[in-house]
Design a protein around this motif. Structure first.
Motif, short mmCIF file in Angstrom:
data_model
loop_
_atom_site.label_atom_id
_atom_site.label_comp_id
_atom_site.label_asym_id
_atom_site.label_seq_id
_atom_site.Cartn_x
_atom_site.Cartn_y
_atom_site.Cartn_z
N ARG A 60 -9.17 -19.64 16.15
CA ARG A 60 -9.38 -20.80 14.95
C ARG A 60 -9.97 -22.08 15.26
NH1 ARG A 60 -4.17 -20.21 10.93
NH2 ARG A 60 -4.56 -18.02 10.22
N THR A 102 3.49 -12.16 6.27
CA THR A 102 2.44 -13.07 5.74
C THR A 102 0.90 -12.25 6.39
OG1 THR A 102 2.30 -14.37 7.73
CG2 THR A 102 3.74 -14.83 5.83
N SER A 103 0.86 -11.26 7.14
CA SER A 103 -0.35 -10.75 7.49
C SER A 103 -1.15 -9.81 6.59
CB SER A 103 -0.30 -9.73 8.70
OG SER A 103 0.10 -11.28 9.71
N LEU A 104 -0.37 -9.29 5.30
CA LEU A 104 -0.94 -8.56 4.42
C LEU A 104 -1.21 -9.32 3.05
CD1 LEU A 104 1.53 -5.71 4.78
CD2 LEU A 104 -0.89 -5.46 5.30
N ASN A 105 -2.34 -8.92 2.51
CA ASN A 105 -2.82 -9.68 1.38
C ASN A 105 -1.77 -9.43 0.10
OD1 ASN A 105 -4.21 -10.66 -0.96
ND2 ASN A 105 -5.98 -9.86 -0.57
N VAL A 107 -1.93 -9.76 -3.04
CA VAL A 107 -2.02 -9.33 -4.21
C VAL A 107 -2.98 -8.08 -4.19
CG1 VAL A 107 -2.16 -11.85 -5.31
CG2 VAL A 107 -4.28 -10.79 -4.46
N TYR A 152 2.95 -3.36 -3.71
CA TYR A 152 2.25 -4.56 -3.00
C TYR A 152 3.01 -4.99 -1.87
CZ TYR A 152 -0.54 -5.18 -7.27
OH TYR A 152 -1.55 -4.82 -8.29
N HIS A 154 4.98 -7.40 -0.66
CA HIS A 154 6.09 -8.06 -0.91
C HIS A 154 7.32 -7.10 -1.24
CE1 HIS A 154 5.16 -7.78 -5.33
NE2 HIS A 154 6.69 -7.96 -5.68
N GLU B 201 -6.72 -20.35 5.45
CA GLU B 201 -5.75 -20.70 6.69
C GLU B 201 -4.72 -19.45 6.89
OE1 GLU B 201 -5.21 -23.68 8.95
OE2 GLU B 201 -7.41 -23.40 8.41
N GLU B 202 -4.49 -18.58 5.59
CA GLU B 202 -3.48 -17.63 5.71
C GLU B 202 -3.61 -16.54 6.92
OE1 GLU B 202 -0.75 -17.54 3.95
OE2 GLU B 202 -1.07 -19.11 2.47
N ASN B 203 -2.33 -15.83 7.18
CA ASN B 203 -2.74 -14.86 8.21
C ASN B 203 -3.27 -13.61 7.62
OD1 ASN B 203 -1.21 -16.34 9.96
ND2 ASN B 203 0.77 -15.40 9.51
N TYR B 204 -3.26 -13.18 6.38
CA TYR B 204 -3.97 -12.18 5.88
C TYR B 204 -5.54 -12.38 5.95
CZ TYR B 204 -3.70 -14.71 1.45
OH TYR B 204 -3.70 -15.53 0.42
N VAL B 221 -13.28 -10.65 -1.63
CA VAL B 221 -12.20 -9.77 -1.53
C VAL B 221 -10.69 -10.26 -1.54
CG1 VAL B 221 -11.47 -7.43 -0.90
CG2 VAL B 221 -13.90 -7.91 -0.86
N HIS B 222 -10.58 -11.18 -0.32
CA HIS B 222 -9.35 -11.79 -0.07
C HIS B 222 -9.04 -12.99 -0.47
CE1 HIS B 222 -8.37 -7.99 2.15
NE2 HIS B 222 -9.60 -7.87 2.55
N ARG B 225 -9.20 -14.23 -4.92
CA ARG B 225 -8.27 -13.63 -5.80
C ARG B 225 -7.20 -14.36 -5.65
NH1 ARG B 225 -6.24 -8.04 -7.20
NH2 ARG B 225 -4.69 -9.20 -8.55
N ASN B 226 -6.56 -14.85 -4.18
CA ASN B 226 -5.33 -15.60 -4.07
C ASN B 226 -5.58 -16.96 -4.44
OD1 ASN B 226 -3.24 -13.81 -2.70
ND2 ASN B 226 -5.15 -13.23 -1.87
N PRO B 301 1.26 -10.38 -8.51
CA PRO B 301 1.96 -9.28 -8.38
C PRO B 301 3.37 -9.50 -7.99
CG PRO B 301 0.69 -8.85 -6.68
CD PRO B 301 0.03 -10.07 -7.79
N ARG B 302 3.69 -10.78 -6.86
CA ARG B 302 4.88 -11.08 -6.68
C ARG B 302 5.91 -11.74 -7.74
NH1 ARG B 302 2.12 -14.90 -2.48
NH2 ARG B 302 0.90 -14.85 -4.04
#
Ligand SMILES: Nc1ncnc2c1ncn2[C@@H]1O[C@H](COP(=O)(O)OP(=O)(O)O)[C@@H](O)[C@H]1O
Ligand SMILES: [Mg+2]
Lengths: 331, 307
Positions: A60, A102-105, A107, A152, A154, B201-204, B221-222, B225-226, B301-302
């Motif tokens: 990073r 937190t490593s999966l998207n 949405v 999803y 979560h 900056e997110e892990n996903y 794609v990632h 959307r968020n 979705p959360r």
């Protein structure tokens, strides 16, 4: 001779911060042999993740790989175009991260996320991709796959999410899987399951680079181990040798601390002092200020990796020759 | 999910009723008899009283209120004192102009705002980033009347590219739409930039890169959307703001929309008309908030699965 799955030669990765250059990985040399699980162990902040991310090209900002060569199955991964790197990531080498939460998207449906790498790297229809994703999820021990694929992230527990991460990383059958503290965020029973799964994957032909700060995890499944301290590899040996004849005072300290934890001793053994700030490393050996056996040369020059007895056992310590004569019981 | 939506809908209706009551009471405690103003200085007292009774203004406020709500539910908002026409038909024809203006302003604001926000985030700290963020700061902080008059001066008066004011052609709506949308563009650009930077900056995002997604794939794609979740909420609220009538813009550019109608009502002490326009604006804002909230729930979705 069979070629190595991963070979890192003199890797230097630095963070260029306002306070100066932080050398997070310093002349790191490391190999992963085919069909083996190779471990990296060390206290947090010693450069394990940075080394792994350097392989993936995912360091990073403000960090970057300054120099060094990274060879995957004999092919260079450094100095290639962004496009070539993308075609390797996920297909030939993949990585799972410490934080399954937190490593999966958040949405995107889990199934879609597992299929993604397949659709990127293989010429498959969506239907075929979904089918192999389901098979892979089953293989990593997820039940009720059909419903889970529509979930999803979560909606899944930490252990399930880490299984999903593993399925995602394994979907294109990569040559190398890098697992950066894959079980640190999970509870102990789940940890054992995940480690067993990684062992199975390795037996099925994938080489694994497993990062952990936990010697117990390393001892359970690794064939060969690298110990890192303050950005450098300080000792390397096959797992048996490392645990039976640790040669570096730091490794001895780590083992002692781990053993006193397990034996509920009155006084926990600890290594005195703290991990040095990478911006202000001591002169000479980085470990010298904390080392009980520190001598004059240790304060002025950094030792090279020296052979210590057994074949393939190297240690960055001037005392290497003496250490190997000490019996294990002394620890 | 459905129950939750119904609950929030009921809440919205209550808020709206509250608004209506507040508007109603406030307009009635303003000193001075509007009928007297309407009839002029020399009107006869008996005539004023007769008119007041005829319009029902001698009744208690609550009685008047329920009569008004009853009428409103049937689409009858009373008759404008100053223009002598039903308030509902006056508002309907004004709304068309406000709607065209709001749509144009929204399209302008969102195209510019989202694009420049994305570019600024991807090229963080570049010249483009500084340029866009400077412009959006101007957009957020410059008062509308100033933007409007500057646009009029340069693009209509000097360059003669657009009409100065009026509603004679489609082109006449363009400058007011830009003046009106400028502000929204600025806030959208800033929000898109900051949420996108946070998302990247997110892990996903690392996970996506580790799969072999390239720059564009990761973004489209990632990340987007968020990152767009809070932006969409902001857009829904902005749009209801635009729709509720732009008093200043419509006045400066002589567009006979809801905002201008409200100004006329105030000038003419035209209580039914003022009541109608203010209630309309309140309704649009309440509905806008309801839609923003619902959209967020559908897209994330959360939240969606919680109920
Ligand atoms: N973003 C950053 N900025 C500056 N220094 C960093 C950054 N990330 C990591 N480092 C440095 O790299 C060192 C190694 O980090 P890391 O590889 O994450 O440690 P670990 O062994 O716990 O995985 C840290 O001690 C820190 O000094
Ligand atoms: Mg780490």
């Amino acid at each position: 001779m069979e070629s190595k799955t991963l070979e890192i030669r003199n890797l230097n990765t630095s963070f260029f911060t306002q306070q100066g250059e932080v050398r997070a990985a310093c002349d790191v040399c490391l190999e992963v042999q085919p069909g083996q699980i190779t471990g990296i162990v060390g206290e947090s902040g010693c450069g394990k993740s940075v080394t792994a991310r350097s392989v993936m090209g995912l360091v990073r900002y403000p960090g970057r790989v300054v120099s060094g060569e990274i060879l995957l199955d004999g092919k260079a991964m450094t100095g290639i175009s962004g496009k070539e790197a993308c075609s390797l990531r996920g297909a030939e080498v993949s990585m799972i991260f410490q934080e399954p939460m937190t490593s999966l998207n958040p949405v995107m449906k889990v199934g879609k996320q597992v299929e993604e790498a397949l659709l990127l790297h293989r010429k498959l229809s969506k239907k075929e991709a979904a089918k192999s994703a389901a098979q892979m999820l089953e293989k990593v021990g997820i039940s009720d796959v059909k419903n889970r694929m529509e979930c999803y992230p979560h909606q899944l527990s930490g252990g399930l999410r880490q299984r999903v991460m593993i399925a995602m990383a394994m979907i294109c059958s990569p040559k190398l899987l890098i697992a950066d503290e894959p079980t640190t965020a999970l509870d102990v029973t789940v940890e054992a399951q995940i480690l067993r799964l990684m062992k199975q994957l390795c037996d099925a032909g994938t080489s694994i680079l497993l990062i952990s700060h936990n010697l117990g995890v390393i001892a359970q499944i690794c064939d060969y181990v690298y110990v890192m301290y303050a950005g450098r590899v300080v000792e390397q040996a096959d797992t048996m040798t490392l645990f039976d004849h640790p040669a570096h005072p730091y490794t001895r300290g780590l083992l002692q601390a781990a053993r006193s934890l397990r034996s509920d001793a009155e006084v926990l053994a600890t290594i005195p002092g703290v991990v040095p700030n990478l911006l202000h490393l001591p002169a000479g050996c980085s470990f010298s200020p904390r080392c009980g056996q520190c001598q004059e040369p240790c304060k002025t020059s950094m030792p090279d990796m020296l052979p210590a007895g057994e074949k393939g056992h190297l240690v960055r310590c001037f005392l290497a020759e003496k250490e190997k004569q000490q019996p294990v019981e002394a620890i | 999910m459905v129950r939750n939506a119904l609950q929030r809908l009921a809440q919205s209706v209550l808020v709206l009723l509250g608004c209506a009551l507040l508007i109603f009471v406030m307009l009635r405690i303003i000193p001075g008899n509007p009928i007297a103003v309407l009839m002029g200085e020399h009107a006869d007292n008996t005539v004023i009283e007769r008119m007041t009774a005829e319009l029902g203004l001698d009744q208690p406020v609550l009685v008047q209120f329920f009569r008004y709500i009853g009428g409103a539910l049937r689409g009858d908002f009373g008759t404008s004192y100053s223009l002598g026409k039903p308030v509902s038909s006056l508002m309907a024809s004004a709304f068309v102009h406000t709607l065209i203006l709001a749509l144009l302003a929204a399209v302008f604001a969102w195209l510019i705002g989202i694009t420049s926000g994305i570019i600024a985030a991807v090229k963080k700290n570049s010249i483009l980033d500084h340029l866009f963020m400077g412009a959006s700061l101007l957009g957020v902080s410059m008062p509308v009347f100033m933007t409007a008059m500057l646009l009029q001066y340069f693009f209509a008066y000097r360059l003669k590219l657009f009409p100065i004011a009026g509603m004679d052609s489609f082109a006449a709506y363009i400058l007011p739409a830009i003046a009106l949308g400028w502000n929204s563009a600025g806030s959208v650009a800033r929000l898109v930039r900051s949420t996108l930077l946070e998302t990247l900056e997110e892990n996903y995002i690392d996970t996506a890169r580790a799969k072999g997604r390239g720059q564009v794939g990761v973004l489209v794609v990632h990340a987007l959307r968020n990152a767009m979740l809070p932006v969409i909420t902001m857009m829904a609220i902005q749009f209801s703001g635009l729709l509720s009538g732009a008093v200043i813009t419509e006045t400066v550019f002589s567009i006979n929309g809801i905002g201008r109608l409200a100004v006329q009502a105030i000038a003419g002490r035209d209580i039914p008309l003022l009541q109608g326009t203010v209630l309309f604006s309140a309704a649009v804002v309440v509905i806008g908030n309801f839609i923003a909230d619902s959209l967020y729930r559908v897209l994330d979705p959360r939240i969606r699965r919680e109920a």
